[in-house]
Design a protein around this motif. Structure first.
Motif, PDB file in Angstrom:
ATOM      1  N   SER A  92      12.518 -21.204 -27.149  1.00  0.00           N
ATOM      2  CA  SER A  92      12.546 -19.807 -26.725  1.00  0.00           C
ATOM      3  C   SER A  92      11.170 -19.166 -26.895  1.00  0.00           C
ATOM      4  CB  SER A  92      13.586 -19.028 -27.540  1.00  0.00           C
ATOM      5  OG  SER A  92      13.526 -17.652 -27.243  1.00  0.00           O
ATOM      6  N   MET A  93      10.520 -19.458 -28.020  1.00  0.00           N
ATOM      7  CA  MET A  93       9.175 -18.945 -28.260  1.00  0.00           C
ATOM      8  C   MET A  93       8.212 -19.456 -27.196  1.00  0.00           C
ATOM      9  SD  MET A  93       6.977 -17.287 -30.360  1.00  0.00           S
ATOM     10  CE  MET A  93       7.333 -17.294 -32.119  1.00  0.00           C
ATOM     11  N   ARG A  94       8.303 -20.727 -26.877  1.00  0.00           N
ATOM     12  CA  ARG A  94       7.426 -21.320 -25.870  1.00  0.00           C
ATOM     13  C   ARG A  94       7.610 -20.624 -24.516  1.00  0.00           C
ATOM     14  NH1 ARG A  94       6.665 -27.083 -24.040  1.00  0.00           N
ATOM     15  NH2 ARG A  94       8.440 -27.686 -25.308  1.00  0.00           N
ATOM     16  N   ARG A  95       8.864 -20.390 -24.156  1.00  0.00           N
ATOM     17  CA  ARG A  95       9.150 -19.747 -22.862  1.00  0.00           C
ATOM     18  C   ARG A  95       8.555 -18.329 -22.824  1.00  0.00           C
ATOM     19  NH1 ARG A  95      14.241 -17.293 -20.661  1.00  0.00           N
ATOM     20  NH2 ARG A  95      13.999 -17.319 -18.398  1.00  0.00           N
ATOM     21  N   GLU A  96       8.682 -17.620 -23.932  1.00  0.00           N
ATOM     22  CA  GLU A  96       8.143 -16.267 -24.008  1.00  0.00           C
ATOM     23  C   GLU A  96       6.618 -16.280 -23.892  1.00  0.00           C
ATOM     24  OE1 GLU A  96       9.188 -12.087 -24.793  1.00  0.00           O
ATOM     25  OE2 GLU A  96      10.531 -13.631 -25.551  1.00  0.00           O
ATOM     26  N   LEU A  97       5.974 -17.185 -24.618  1.00  0.00           N
ATOM     27  CA  LEU A  97       4.516 -17.262 -24.580  1.00  0.00           C
ATOM     28  C   LEU A  97       4.016 -17.651 -23.193  1.00  0.00           C
ATOM     29  CD1 LEU A  97       3.806 -19.001 -28.015  1.00  0.00           C
ATOM     30  CD2 LEU A  97       3.527 -16.584 -27.438  1.00  0.00           C
ATOM     31  N   ASP A  98       4.707 -18.569 -22.552  1.00  0.00           N
ATOM     32  CA  ASP A  98       4.323 -18.970 -21.198  1.00  0.00           C
ATOM     33  C   ASP A  98       4.440 -17.791 -20.232  1.00  0.00           C
ATOM     34  OD1 ASP A  98       3.771 -21.550 -21.971  1.00  0.00           O
ATOM     35  OD2 ASP A  98       5.663 -22.397 -21.241  1.00  0.00           O
ATOM     36  N   ALA A  99       5.537 -17.020 -20.362  1.00  0.00           N
ATOM     37  CA  ALA A  99       5.750 -15.880 -19.468  1.00  0.00           C
ATOM     38  C   ALA A  99       4.692 -14.807 -19.680  1.00  0.00           C
ATOM     39  CB  ALA A  99       7.151 -15.298 -19.685  1.00  0.00           C
ATOM     40  N   ASP A 117      13.714  -8.775  -5.170  1.00  0.00           N
ATOM     41  CA  ASP A 117      13.657  -9.384  -3.839  1.00  0.00           C
ATOM     42  C   ASP A 117      12.358 -10.169  -3.660  1.00  0.00           C
ATOM     43  OD1 ASP A 117      16.096  -8.282  -3.202  1.00  0.00           O
ATOM     44  OD2 ASP A 117      15.277  -6.607  -2.044  1.00  0.00           O
ATOM     45  N   LEU A 118      11.241  -9.583  -4.070  1.00  0.00           N
ATOM     46  CA  LEU A 118       9.959 -10.254  -3.957  1.00  0.00           C
ATOM     47  C   LEU A 118       9.902 -11.503  -4.840  1.00  0.00           C
ATOM     48  CD1 LEU A 118       7.528  -7.180  -4.022  1.00  0.00           C
ATOM     49  CD2 LEU A 118       8.034  -8.636  -2.054  1.00  0.00           C
ATOM     50  N   THR A 119      10.500 -11.408  -6.037  1.00  0.00           N
ATOM     51  CA  THR A 119      10.495 -12.538  -6.962  1.00  0.00           C
ATOM     52  C   THR A 119      11.325 -13.696  -6.415  1.00  0.00           C
ATOM     53  OG1 THR A 119      10.269 -10.987  -8.818  1.00  0.00           O
ATOM     54  CG2 THR A 119      10.925 -13.242  -9.350  1.00  0.00           C
ATOM     55  N   ARG A 120      12.504 -13.378  -5.887  1.00  0.00           N
ATOM     56  CA  ARG A 120      13.354 -14.423  -5.301  1.00  0.00           C
ATOM     57  C   ARG A 120      12.677 -15.097  -4.114  1.00  0.00           C
ATOM     58  NH1 ARG A 120      17.495 -10.695  -5.883  1.00  0.00           N
ATOM     59  NH2 ARG A 120      17.355 -10.216  -3.653  1.00  0.00           N
ATOM     60  N   ALA A 121      11.871 -14.334  -3.406  1.00  0.00           N
ATOM     61  CA  ALA A 121      11.168 -14.877  -2.234  1.00  0.00           C
ATOM     62  C   ALA A 121       9.915 -15.654  -2.609  1.00  0.00           C
ATOM     63  CB  ALA A 121      10.809 -13.744  -1.277  1.00  0.00           C
ATOM     64  N   GLY A 122       9.614 -15.714  -3.904  1.00  0.00           N
ATOM     65  CA  GLY A 122       8.442 -16.440  -4.369  1.00  0.00           C
ATOM     66  C   GLY A 122       7.134 -15.713  -4.135  1.00  0.00           C
ATOM     67  N   LYS A 123       7.207 -14.405  -3.894  1.00  0.00           N
ATOM     68  CA  LYS A 123       6.009 -13.616  -3.600  1.00  0.00           C
ATOM     69  C   LYS A 123       5.461 -12.874  -4.818  1.00  0.00           C
ATOM     70  CE  LYS A 123       7.397 -12.837   1.216  1.00  0.00           C
ATOM     71  NZ  LYS A 123       7.758 -11.811   2.232  1.00  0.00           N
ATOM     72  N   LEU A 124       6.216 -12.863  -5.915  1.00  0.00           N
ATOM     73  CA  LEU A 124       5.822 -12.079  -7.087  1.00  0.00           C
ATOM     74  C   LEU A 124       6.280 -12.771  -8.357  1.00  0.00           C
ATOM     75  CD1 LEU A 124       4.599  -9.173  -7.725  1.00  0.00           C
ATOM     76  CD2 LEU A 124       6.977  -8.419  -7.978  1.00  0.00           C
ATOM     77  N   VAL A 125       5.407 -12.803  -9.357  1.00  0.00           N
ATOM     78  CA  VAL A 125       5.787 -13.195 -10.714  1.00  0.00           C
ATOM     79  C   VAL A 125       6.074 -11.898 -11.462  1.00  0.00           C
ATOM     80  CG1 VAL A 125       5.003 -14.219 -12.878  1.00  0.00           C
ATOM     81  CG2 VAL A 125       4.410 -15.299 -10.698  1.00  0.00           C
ATOM     82  N   VAL A 166       7.468 -10.087 -14.865  1.00  0.00           N
ATOM     83  CA  VAL A 166       7.783 -10.207 -16.285  1.00  0.00           C
ATOM     84  C   VAL A 166       8.049  -8.805 -16.824  1.00  0.00           C
ATOM     85  CG1 VAL A 166       6.906 -10.886 -18.546  1.00  0.00           C
ATOM     86  CG2 VAL A 166       6.373 -12.272 -16.533  1.00  0.00           C
ATOM     87  N   ALA A 167       9.167  -8.637 -17.514  1.00  0.00           N
ATOM     88  CA  ALA A 167       9.560  -7.309 -17.994  1.00  0.00           C
ATOM     89  C   ALA A 167      10.067  -7.404 -19.424  1.00  0.00           C
ATOM     90  CB  ALA A 167      10.650  -6.727 -17.095  1.00  0.00           C
ATOM     91  N   ASP A 176      17.189 -12.157 -11.747  1.00  0.00           N
ATOM     92  CA  ASP A 176      16.306 -12.438 -10.613  1.00  0.00           C
ATOM     93  C   ASP A 176      14.828 -12.301 -10.960  1.00  0.00           C
ATOM     94  OD1 ASP A 176      18.405 -12.900  -8.744  1.00  0.00           O
ATOM     95  OD2 ASP A 176      18.723 -10.745  -8.624  1.00  0.00           O
ATOM     96  N   MET A 177      14.521 -11.681 -12.091  1.00  0.00           N
ATOM     97  CA  MET A 177      13.128 -11.546 -12.510  1.00  0.00           C
ATOM     98  C   MET A 177      12.631 -12.899 -13.038  1.00  0.00           C
ATOM     99  SD  MET A 177      12.754  -8.307 -11.844  1.00  0.00           S
ATOM    100  CE  MET A 177      11.515  -7.382 -12.751  1.00  0.00           C
ATOM    101  N   THR A 178      11.327 -13.092 -13.041  1.00  0.00           N
ATOM    102  CA  THR A 178      10.766 -14.341 -13.561  1.00  0.00           C
ATOM    103  C   THR A 178      11.107 -14.501 -15.039  1.00  0.00           C
ATOM    104  OG1 THR A 178       8.921 -14.090 -12.013  1.00  0.00           O
ATOM    105  CG2 THR A 178       8.664 -15.702 -13.783  1.00  0.00           C
ATOM    106  N   PHE A 179      10.956 -13.421 -15.792  1.00  0.00           N
ATOM    107  CA  PHE A 179      11.265 -13.463 -17.227  1.00  0.00           C
ATOM    108  C   PHE A 179      11.525 -12.050 -17.721  1.00  0.00           C
ATOM    109  CE2 PHE A 179      10.192 -13.533 -21.769  1.00  0.00           C
ATOM    110  CZ  PHE A 179      10.970 -14.590 -22.188  1.00  0.00           C
TER     111      PHE A 179
END
Length: 399
Positions: free
Chosen positions: A171-178, A342-350, A352-353, A370-373
């Protein structure tokens, strides 16, 4: 990123892993009401179990202030943890000393034990070296899987990591990567959305972001302070009028740094905050009565924000655009969140919130998945956005 992870750990079979988790879960009548934080820890726990390690979980619950408070015992979450893990979980009456040692001695390889609340000891929050050493005696390796507590220099988050081979959990790794994808080495252009009530609570955040981002949209009550600082009538809206000079300084710094600041150009106002109240949209600069309160961003502001997202590759979001808990003042937040999704699902935006009410706002909009992270870390997420080093993370950094 330059942090040790479980990929770097070798020969875990037969070893005892001390795993710092965040089990500070919501409780009611002795029962867990939301098991999200338990489920977040499962990938790390299962990976260690499959490697043949004994897993000893370290966690805090509430604020006992260094004393044993029976109502703040972690024993009340054992049954729920067993259920989500689909495996037995033992419980130790203390996190150090004879009780902890005995529980670990009886634990089979691949077994899991939850140690009692580390905050029952004053040495935890004091990051007392002697207490950290007592914890270290119990294990062979240390795994931090609690990013949400990583901004605290406590014995179980920072001190212990200096005494044993230390790794970031899954979980920590995923957070740091995001977070690295959002602010460390992001795809540019980068846009930020910062909302919330007060400028004063997010000064460090705003100052750091205007030096990092290409565009920064400001919403919520804090946008009113910026509008007031520009001489725009805000009626009886929530604002920190004594922060006007600070707001102007931030606007000037944004211009110097080449960060486009996006403030509301239209707003939704009403005389009271309640569901279904009569509301109207006004333009920035229109005259308002003393009873008028700005409670949401208007449709033109949302359209402008959506266009800015379209022109960006990365989004980092903290805080809602209005009083989203009370319809109809959720419209701007929902519309902006839906567009980002919508943009994230379309692969147009990363995208993170995290932090504050952001998770609740995105859940309300139905787009969290639907958000990246989406980070649930709160204070740690904010301090990372402010550019501050987090003690629990720095202790995992490779030399």
């Amino acid at each position: 990123m330059t942090f040790r992870t479980l990929d770097d750990a070798r020969d875990l079979a037969g070893k005892t892993a001390l795993v710092r988790v965040d089990f500070n879960v919501p409780m009611e009548d002795g029962r867990v009401t939301d098991d999200t934080r338990l489920r977040v820890a499962l990938p790390t726990i299962n990976r260690l179990r499959e490697a043949g390690a004994k897993v000893a979980l370290l966690a805090h619950f509430d604020r006992p202030k260094g004393k044993v408070v029976p109502s703040m015992s972690l024993r009340y979450i054992v049954d729920e943890l067993c259920e989500v893990l689909a495996a037995p979980v033992q419980f130790a009456e203390d996190c150090v000393g004879d009780a902890a040692r005995a529980a670990l001695a009886e634990l089979p390889l691949g077994g899991v034990v939850l140690l009692e609340n580390v905050r029952f000891h004053a040495g935890e929050e004091a990051n007392d070296p002697a207490f950290a050493a007592q914890l270290a005696e119990l294990g062979d390796v240390y795994v931090n899987d609690a990013f949400s507590a990583a901004h605290r220099a406590h014995a179980s988050t920072e001190g212990l990591a200096r005494l044993l081979p230390a790794y970031a959990g899954e979980s920590m790794r995923r957070e740091l990567d995001a977070l690295d994808a959002a602010l460390g080495k992001p795809q540019k252009p980068v846009i930020g959305i910062v909302g919330g009530a007060k400028v004063s609570t997010k000064l460090d955040l705003l100052k750091n972001l205007v030096s990092q981002l290409d565009r920064l949209a400001i919403g919520g009550g804090m946008a009113n302070t910026f509008l007031f600082a520009q001489g725009i009538d805000i009626g009886g809206s929530l604002a920190e009028k004594d922060m006007a000079d600070t707001a102007r300084a931030i606007m000037a710094e944004a211009k110097t740094q080449g960060c486009e600041l996006l403030l509301p150009v239209d707003m939704v106002v009403a005389t009271e905050v309640r569901p279904g109240v009569a509301a109207r949209t006004v333009r920035a600069g229109d005259a308002l009565s003393g009873d008028d309160k700005i409670l949401d961003a208007g449709p033109e502001t949302v359209a402008r924000l959506a266009a800015a997202m379209d022109a960006s590759k990365t989004l980092i979001w903290n805080g809602p655009l209005g009083v989203f808990e009370v319809p109809p003042f959720d419209a701007a937040t929902v519309a902006a969140a839906t567009h980002a999704a919508d943009l994230t699902r379309a692969g147009k935006l990363v995208a993170v919130a995290g932090g504050g009410d952001t998770v609740s706002a995105l859940n309300h909009a139905g787009v969290s998945d639907d958000m990246t992270f989406v980070s649930t870390a709160g204070g740690a997420f904010l301090e990372w956005m402010e550019g501050k080093p987090l003690p629990g993370v720095e202790a995992l950094r490779t030399q």
